[in-house]
Design an enzyme around this catalytic site. Structure first.
Site, PDB file in Angstrom:
ATOM      1  CB  CYS A   1      -0.099  -4.764  -5.568  1.00 27.19           C
ATOM      2  SG  CYS A   1      -1.900  -4.675  -5.640  1.00 27.19           S
ATOM      3  CG  HIS A   2      -3.191  -6.119  -1.830  1.00 21.44           C
ATOM      4  ND1 HIS A   2      -3.555  -5.530  -3.016  1.00 21.44           N
ATOM      5  CD2 HIS A   2      -4.139  -5.780  -0.935  1.00 21.44           C
ATOM      6  CE1 HIS A   2      -4.681  -4.861  -2.852  1.00 21.44           C
ATOM      7  NE2 HIS A   2      -5.065  -4.993  -1.590  1.00 21.44           N
TER       8      HIS A   2
END
Length: 188
Positions: free
Chosen positions: A112-113
């Protein structure tokens, strides 16, 4: 598969606001495969997860970041969530911790991030990676080749996009981590 990782020591670097499923599910898979996981954090006591749109479960911090050394671990996991990696990439000790894994050639997995901290460490250049789609420009600007796939393995780096990709992420992480022991297993 229950002993595939044979006590491999895995650090999971997290701060408040980690995406709950992106820490808890990979940790379960790693533990089930025989790894010894430890949550490393700049916080003390517990860190709280984010569950899609609201605060979620918290997990115990096993090792404070101030006392953590990359030399004590064989591999690193970087869960996402927006808040967690955004906080970590602004902390020099967290960035140095991540960079030490890359400098030592140890495997790293980010979802994800999570790649934001990899960008900050300078380790994205020349890598093929994926992430949450909003990071694609950040990764390209950092010299990475961003692709839109559920999981990307580039040498000792595993990246994924989102919680829906966790099954593929877990499988790739275990496969890459199982080939990359950097020191002898220690007794539990």
């Amino acid at each position: 598969m229950a002993n595939e990782l044979n006590s491999l020591r895995v650090a999971i670097l997290a701060d408040n606001g980690f995406e709950e499923s992106e820490l808890i599910e990979p940790r379960k898979a790693l533990d089930h495969a025989g790894a010894r996981t430890a949550v490393v954090s700049p916080q003390s006591g517990r860190v709280r997860g984010w569950n899609h749109t609201d605060w979620g479960e918290s997990v115990a911090v096993d090792v404070p970041l101030d006392g953590a050394r990359a030399d004590d671990y064989d591999a690193l996991v970087l869960p996402g969530g927006v808040m967690n990696p955004d906080k970590l990439r602004m902390q020099p000790k967290a960035v140095a911790f991540v960079k030490a894994f890359f400098d030592a050639g140890k495997p790293v997995a980010a979802i994800c991030h999570g790649p934001w901290t990899i960008i900050e460490s300078g380790a994205a250049r020349g890598r093929q990676m994926t992430s949450w789609p909003s990071l694609q420009t950040d990764l390209r600007n950092a010299g990475a080749n961003w692709v839109d796939r559920e999981v990307v393995v580039d040498g000792n780096l595993v990246t994924s996009r989102k919680p829906d990709d966790i099954p593929a992420f877990d499988k790739a992480v275990i496969e890459v981590f199982s080939k990359a022991r950097t020191r002898p297993a220690q007794a539990a």
